[in-house]
Each structure stands twice: as structure tokens, then as C-alpha cells.
Write a protein that holds these residues in place. Sequence first.
Motif, short mmCIF file in Angstrom:
data_model
loop_
_atom_site.label_atom_id
_atom_site.label_comp_id
_atom_site.label_asym_id
_atom_site.label_seq_id
_atom_site.Cartn_x
_atom_site.Cartn_y
_atom_site.Cartn_z
N ASP A 56 -67.53 -97.87 -35.12
CA ASP A 56 -68.35 -97.02 -35.78
C ASP A 56 -68.58 -95.66 -35.25
OD1 ASP A 56 -69.74 -98.40 -34.26
OD2 ASP A 56 -71.57 -98.63 -35.26
N VAL A 57 -69.10 -95.63 -33.94
CA VAL A 57 -69.46 -94.41 -33.26
C VAL A 57 -68.47 -93.53 -33.15
CG1 VAL A 57 -70.76 -93.60 -31.00
CG2 VAL A 57 -71.50 -95.96 -32.03
N ARG A 58 -67.39 -94.05 -32.51
CA ARG A 58 -66.00 -93.23 -32.67
C ARG A 58 -65.76 -92.62 -33.83
NH1 ARG A 58 -63.11 -97.12 -31.10
NH2 ARG A 58 -61.94 -97.32 -32.80
N GLY A 59 -65.90 -93.34 -34.99
CA GLY A 59 -65.36 -92.66 -36.20
C GLY A 59 -66.57 -91.49 -36.63
N THR A 60 -67.54 -92.06 -36.52
CA THR A 60 -68.85 -90.56 -36.63
C THR A 60 -68.61 -89.54 -35.75
OG1 THR A 60 -70.32 -92.42 -37.08
CG2 THR A 60 -71.15 -90.30 -36.68
N LEU A 61 -68.26 -89.61 -34.63
CA LEU A 61 -68.04 -88.45 -33.60
C LEU A 61 -66.60 -87.87 -34.33
CD1 LEU A 61 -68.75 -90.02 -30.29
CD2 LEU A 61 -70.13 -88.35 -31.61
N GLU A 62 -65.71 -88.58 -34.58
CA GLU A 62 -64.30 -87.78 -35.07
C GLU A 62 -64.61 -86.95 -36.29
OE1 GLU A 62 -61.69 -90.97 -35.43
OE2 GLU A 62 -61.46 -91.04 -33.27
N ALA A 63 -65.32 -87.63 -37.31
CA ALA A 63 -65.91 -87.15 -38.40
C ALA A 63 -66.45 -85.67 -38.29
CB ALA A 63 -66.35 -87.77 -39.40
N TRP A 68 -66.47 -79.91 -38.10
CA TRP A 68 -66.67 -78.58 -37.41
C TRP A 68 -65.51 -77.67 -37.38
CZ3 TRP A 68 -64.88 -76.48 -32.80
CH2 TRP A 68 -65.45 -75.32 -32.10
N LEU A 69 -64.19 -78.38 -37.16
CA LEU A 69 -63.16 -77.72 -37.18
C LEU A 69 -62.69 -77.07 -38.40
CD1 LEU A 69 -60.87 -79.98 -34.82
CD2 LEU A 69 -62.00 -77.57 -34.15
N LEU A 70 -63.05 -77.69 -39.47
CA LEU A 70 -62.75 -77.19 -40.82
C LEU A 70 -63.72 -76.14 -41.28
CD1 LEU A 70 -62.21 -80.66 -42.96
CD2 LEU A 70 -60.50 -79.06 -42.16
N GLN A 71 -64.93 -76.28 -40.81
CA GLN A 71 -66.00 -75.26 -40.91
C GLN A 71 -65.47 -73.73 -40.35
OE1 GLN A 71 -69.67 -76.74 -40.03
NE2 GLN A 71 -69.85 -78.11 -41.70
N GLN A 73 -62.33 -73.07 -39.47
CA GLN A 73 -61.28 -72.75 -40.29
C GLN A 73 -61.61 -71.87 -41.41
OE1 GLN A 73 -58.10 -72.49 -39.19
NE2 GLN A 73 -57.09 -71.73 -41.15
N GLU A 74 -62.49 -72.55 -42.29
CA GLU A 74 -62.89 -72.00 -43.51
C GLU A 74 -63.46 -70.60 -43.45
OE1 GLU A 74 -65.50 -72.62 -47.45
OE2 GLU A 74 -65.23 -74.41 -45.79
N ALA A 75 -64.33 -70.48 -42.29
CA ALA A 75 -65.01 -69.16 -41.88
C ALA A 75 -64.05 -68.10 -41.65
CB ALA A 75 -65.90 -69.23 -40.78
N ARG A 76 -62.99 -68.53 -40.84
CA ARG A 76 -62.07 -67.42 -40.48
C ARG A 76 -61.09 -67.11 -41.72
NH1 ARG A 76 -61.27 -70.76 -35.90
NH2 ARG A 76 -59.42 -71.87 -36.86
N SER A 77 -60.84 -68.00 -42.60
CA SER A 77 -60.07 -67.78 -43.90
C SER A 77 -60.81 -66.90 -44.82
CB SER A 77 -59.63 -69.11 -44.44
OG SER A 77 -60.75 -69.75 -45.10
N THR A 78 -62.18 -66.80 -44.93
CA THR A 78 -62.77 -66.16 -45.92
C THR A 78 -63.07 -64.99 -45.22
OG1 THR A 78 -64.85 -67.41 -45.05
CG2 THR A 78 -63.98 -68.29 -46.87
N ASP A 79 -62.91 -64.66 -44.12
CA ASP A 79 -63.07 -63.28 -43.63
C ASP A 79 -62.50 -61.99 -44.35
OD1 ASP A 79 -63.66 -61.00 -42.16
OD2 ASP A 79 -62.35 -61.59 -40.24
#
Length: 316
Positions: A56-63, A68-71, A73-79
Motif C-alpha cells: 500500500d505504501v509502495r503504491g501510494t508513492l508510485e502514484a 508529479w511526472l504527468l503534471q 509533462q502537462e506544464a511543458r505541453s501547455t507552453d
Amino acid sequence: MSTFRSWAQLRECVLASTRVFLADLGHGLLAVGHNSLAVLGLAVLSATFVVGGRADVRGTLEAQALDWLLQRQEARSTDAGDLFDHGDLSAVDRATAVDPSELNRQQSVVANWLSRRYRVAPEPVARLVQESWSLGRRVGLEPTLILAIVAVESSFNPFAQSSVGAQGLMQVMTRVHDDKYEAFGGNHAAFDPLTNLRVGVQVLKDCIATAGSVEGGLRHYVGAANLSDDGGYAFKVMAEQEFMTQLLQGRSVPPTARLPVPPVATAQTAPAVEPELPPAQAPAGKAAVKPAPVKAAKTAKIAGAGSTGAQVALVQ
């Protein structure tokens, strides 16, 4: 001389003491750093064992890491700069458009007239005119008839949809003719202008073959084959086609030319001014030939297509 020696000895002593101090300080910092790194490594190792042992802890950290990575990526794509730096060069290949100058004289005349009449860009209309000529040769239909149906059905809006579910340029009943869209990837292809045109022409050809005439085929196409009145649909399509025929014959037809009134509408207005005869003097079958309300025929669209454009124009 003794004083000089004492100052030189003092300087050497100071330098020696400084070197010893710096050496001791460096060794001390190195020892502390080694110990700190060891402690930090031990902490990381312990945390790894703890996290690895709890799903459960591992899944939370991975999520959280993925979010964070998706955010990022989205920040870069909306530039704003990225919108053009990462453009899709194949977009122009997907566009349903062609330069009107590439058409022959007849096609160009019709395309320019339709563009002005329905207030749509000449490039996509030119592509539809080009395709209509090609389809007309293949199936033995007048390309002006195909374009007239497009004009009446959707006014060249490829995303039109009627109240009964007819879709696209030629208002094909997608759920009825879904088998015809399988070759194009599914029913969503109904909103691709060229695909809708090809499917609609196939439906129209089948309707004409069934009815045995163009006018009868149009009644089948609009779903009025078993009705006494098609609401003027066939008349309107053929009148629109006549405009384009006149253009091809070199005549001048203004883009604002209005369609003539269907004969059905004229016939229905006659009883209103005719003197009403007593029942005993009425001709035999008078009531039987009383025209049915036009609106009843307008809403029945269960065959090949549904006339969105025709419904709006005829209800008024």
C-alpha cells in the motif's frame, strides 16, 4: 641577528600550527561526512525495506511520483511555444480541402457558387465537388444531384445531425447503415466528409434502383416511400440541381436565388378559397382527396437519410 631568527622561528611555528589545524579539521570533517553518509545510507536502506514490504505504501508513492511526472509533462505541453514547436505536419493531409484552381472549369464554377451560396470556405467545397464528380462517374449519377442532396440535407455542414439521428453531409441514418461504415472503421466515420459522401451516394443509388426513377429514389431516400407526400423534398432537391445545371450551361444564377414553391404547397392553398358546397352537392370522393397535413410527412424519416435542412425549411 638574534631578533631576525626569533621572528623566522615564530613564523615557522605559526605556519606549522596552521597546517596541523587544517589537517586535523579536514580529517574531522571527513570522518563526520563518512559517518553522516553512513547514517543517511542506513536510513535509505531501512526505508527501502519498509516500503518494499508494504504494497500500500509502495503504491501510494508510485502514484504520487506518476502524478508529479504527468503534471510536469502537462506544464511543458501547455507552453505557448510548444504548440508550434511540436506541430503535426500531417494535419494538412487529413484536411478535406483542395485548391479550387486545381478543378476543371465546370467543377470550379459549381464550387465557387456553392461556396458563396452556403457561406462555406471554397477549399473544402472544392474537395467535395471533386469527389462528387468522381463518385458520379463510378455509380452513374449526376454529380449535381449528389451536391444538391448535400445542400438540402446539411447545407454542407459535415457535423449536422437531425432529430432522428441522421448524421453528416448527406444525413445518412448511421444506425441503419452501420454495416456500410465498417470498411471505414466504424460509425464515427459518418462525420468524415468524404466517407459520409461515399456512403450516402451508395444509399442513394440503392434507393433509385429500388424506385426505378430519380424522383422516386429521392422519396425513398428521405423515408417517404410509403407516404402520399414527401413534403416537397424531391422537388427541392431537383430544383437545387437545376440551378447547378444552369450554371454548367453558362447561365447566370445568383447565389441568393430562391427555390420555387413546390406544387404541393400551391395545391393545398386552393381549398381555402374554394366555395364550400353543401354535402348533397359535393362531388363524389371529395373528402377522400382532401390533402393530408404536410407536417405528418415531414417527420417520417426511417429510410436512407433524414433531411435536417429540408425539415427546417419546410416547417416554416
